[in-house]
Enzyme design. Structure first.
Site, PDB file in Angstrom:
ATOM      1  N   GLU A  62      -4.606  -0.241  -5.394  1.00 59.06           N
ATOM      2  CA  GLU A  62      -4.831   0.881  -6.308  1.00 59.06           C
ATOM      3  C   GLU A  62      -3.665   1.194  -7.235  1.00 59.06           C
ATOM      4  OE1 GLU A  62      -6.169   4.248  -4.060  1.00 59.06           O
ATOM      5  OE2 GLU A  62      -8.057   3.282  -3.569  1.00 59.06           O
ATOM      6  N   TRP A  89     -13.585   2.449   4.855  1.00 60.05           N
ATOM      7  CA  TRP A  89     -12.434   3.318   5.063  1.00 60.05           C
ATOM      8  C   TRP A  89     -12.891   4.456   5.950  1.00 60.05           C
ATOM      9  CZ3 TRP A  89      -7.420   2.790   4.551  1.00 60.05           C
ATOM     10  CH2 TRP A  89      -6.639   3.927   4.849  1.00 60.05           C
ATOM     11  N   HIS A 123       0.858  -1.189   0.000  1.00 60.03           N
ATOM     12  CA  HIS A 123       0.000   0.000   0.000  1.00 60.03           C
ATOM     13  C   HIS A 123       0.895   1.240   0.000  1.00 60.03           C
ATOM     14  CE1 HIS A 123      -4.223   1.583   0.957  1.00 60.03           C
ATOM     15  NE2 HIS A 123      -3.466   2.662   0.797  1.00 60.03           N
ATOM     16  N   GLU A 157     -12.716  -0.718   0.069  1.00 56.90           N
ATOM     17  CA  GLU A 157     -12.708   0.608   0.717  1.00 56.90           C
ATOM     18  C   GLU A 157     -13.926   1.382   0.260  1.00 56.90           C
ATOM     19  OE1 GLU A 157      -9.378   3.273   0.256  1.00 56.90           O
ATOM     20  OE2 GLU A 157      -7.934   1.701   0.735  1.00 56.90           O
TER      21      GLU A 157
HETATM   22  C1  BGC Z   1      -6.528   4.882  -0.387  1.00 61.64           C
HETATM   23  C2  BGC Z   1      -6.409   5.267   1.077  1.00 61.64           C
HETATM   24  C3  BGC Z   1      -6.877   6.710   1.222  1.00 61.64           C
HETATM   25  C4  BGC Z   1      -8.347   6.765   0.836  1.00 61.64           C
HETATM   26  C5  BGC Z   1      -9.017   8.111   1.005  1.00 61.64           C
HETATM   27  C6  BGC Z   1      -7.819   5.302  -1.018  1.00 61.64           C
HETATM   28  O1  BGC Z   1      -7.596   5.649  -2.331  1.00 61.64           O
HETATM   29  O2  BGC Z   1      -6.305   3.516  -0.558  1.00 61.64           O
HETATM   30  O3  BGC Z   1      -5.073   5.093   1.467  1.00 61.64           O
HETATM   31  O4  BGC Z   1      -6.654   7.226   2.489  1.00 61.64           O
HETATM   32  O5  BGC Z   1      -8.467   6.426  -0.529  1.00 61.64           O
HETATM   33  O6  BGC Z   1      -8.522   9.060   0.105  1.00 61.64           O
END
Ligand code: BGC
Length: 485
Positions: free
Chosen positions: A178, A438, A131, A388
């Protein structure tokens, strides 16, 4: 958009995203949540990442990553803040696992040393191997992802250690989080580490595609290694997490905007999805538009990709919002990475995709989420796990803790997005197996520092006290009682 906002919103700085000017309210208020049903076996959980919560930057011999470097550059690229301490999770593991257990959490992306504590509380660990925080020494030595063969050799070694050490307990693995963001934000706009652009020693025309190419091949090598050496014995599953907005045509009656929306989805998602889940070359729209800028797979590499397709057990989807796609009239910029498409928050009638959250790029659009679930299912044919989803509430970062924990905007967002999953499952026939939020607690939001708060627990960054927000109890109730079919 002010400079301050630019610093505070890393995704608002996507080169293709134009700011929406707030004048009149252009959208309907948030719709009521219907609490539609979800399957009894549906898993839910919370997500965190090492750099965003761990802290302990130089404790116990920890090596430096590209984020330790990036967050200490002068002038600051991370709002003057860093993950040196973050949520100090490294020293508060037990407290944090207890917090998760109190929510009734069932699954989580976490890293190895938590595994025993999680299992002891009946929480399934889901481990993401990468990550965003490549070791600085690997980046210094050979440019990390820019050197495909060196990176793959190191990555294969690293993942084998993880499988060997944790594979008896960890049954769900994610190779990369991602790849789009790693490639475009790290090597095109330079908003995220290592922050490369053409003007800072990189090459935005070619490097994002080279980085993406390396990730695709490294993923396939990891899947192959797991299947060959561990899977029979350890009986786990493995895949990758792809991010992506849904894209509506800016003008729904325009054939070129319809094509632009489709193309934007391909440049964002199918860039990785087609080679990994279909075992074939990049989408033809990308080949046609990017030409030599896009690396070629050798016949042996394509064979390897094809061989690993059936071993990807699920599609990991990180999803937050929807955009409008408008075809640009002129020829693309020489470093265009979006298929010559402009991204807008409003459509040709001036209607916004949905109410804005605490981040300007993140609007509430559950209808787009449902369409994206269908798009991915129809293209990639794999059960989907939402790895997420979440948002900061408008104005949340300015609130004292007593007010911040009353996070009704977030509760409605979760409710509407869960309704969208239910409709995709029962009305559209899409297979969705789980939903991870998330995030477990407010944490270090990369270039935006500690500004935006995505947590279902409030983090006081002075005292490091975590306080659950109402959304945590909403999720606990919703999964325990209300939605079981
Ligand atoms: C990421 C996280 C990030 C979240 C909010 C995702 O794209 O994996 O690390 O904090 O988005 O922006």
């Amino acid at each position: 958009m002010t400079d301050k906002m630019n610093v505070n919103t890393f995704k608002a700085e996507d080169p293709n995203l134009k700011p929406h000017v707030e004048s009149e309210p252009l959208y309907d208020p948030l719709r009521p949540v219907e609490e539609l049903l979800l399957p009894a076996h549906f898993a839910w959980g919370t997500v965190t990442t090492a750099y965003q919560i761990d802290g302990a930057a130089s404790q116990d011999g920890k090596g430096r990553s590209i984020w330790d470097t990036f967050s200490h550059l002068a002038p600051s690229r991370t709002n003057g803040e860093s993950g040196d301490v973050a949520c100090d999770h490294y020293n508060r593991v037990i407290e944090d696992v207890d917090l998760m257990a109190s929510y009734g959490v069932e699954g989580i992306a976490f890293y190895g040393k938590l595994v025993d504590e999680l299992l002891a509380r009946n929480i399934e660990p889901v481990v993401t191997l990468y990550h965003w925080d490549v070791p600085q020494r690997i980046y210094d030595r050979y440019g990390a992802f820019l050197n495909t063969s060196e990176f793959i050799a190191d990555f294969e070694h690293f993942i084998s250690v993880c499988f060997m050490r944790f594979g008896d307990d960890v049954k769900k693995w994610v190779t990369f989080n991602e790849p789009y963001i790693i490639s475009v934000f790290g090597y095109h706009s330079g908003i995220l580490a290592p922050g490369r652009t053409t003007s800072t020693g990189g090459d935005s025309r070619t490097e994002p595609w080279r980085v993406g190419h390396t990730i695709i091949l490294a993923h396939a090598v990891a899947v192959r290694a797991y299947a060959r050496d561990y899977q029979d014995r350890q009986k786990g599953i493995i895949s990758i997490v792809l991010s992506g907005h849904f894209y509506e045509p800016w003008d729904a009656s325009s054939v070129i905007d319809l094509a632009a929306a489709q193309r934007r989805l391909e440049f964002y998602i199918a860039w990785f999805g087609d080679p990994i889940f279909l075992g074939r070359d990049y989408p033809s729209a990308m080949r046609a538009r990017l030409g030599e800028r896009l690396p070629a797979f050798t016949p042996e590499q394509l064979d390897m990709l094809r061989d690993q397709v059936p071993k990807n057990a699920f599609y990991g989807m990180n999803h937050y919002s929807t955009k409008n796609a408008r075809a640009l009239p002129n020829s693309p910029a020489e470093d265009d990475c979006a298929g010559n498409v402009e991204e807008l928050d409003t459509n040709s009638e001036g209607k916004a995709v949905g109410p804005v959250s605490g981040m300007s790029w993140l609007r509430v659009a559950p209808g787009g989420f449902r369409k994206l679930l269908n798009w991915v299912w129809n293209r990639h044919h794999l059960p989907i796990i939402i790895t997420e989803n979440g948002c900061p509430c408008p104005g949340e970062s300015q609130l004292p803790v007593e007010k911040a924990v009353d996070d009704r905007f977030r509760i409605t967002y979760f409710g509407l997005y869960l309704d969208a999953i239910s409709r995709a499952l029962y009305e559209d026939g899409v297979k969705v197996d789980g939903y991870y939020v998330w995030s477990l607690m407010d944490n270090f939001e990369w270039s935006a520092g500690f500004g935006p708060r995505y947590g279902i627990a409030h983090t006081d960054y002075k005292t490091l006290v975590r306080t659950p927000k109402r959304s945590a109890w909403y999720l606990k109730d919703t999964f325990r009682e209300h939605r079981k079919k």
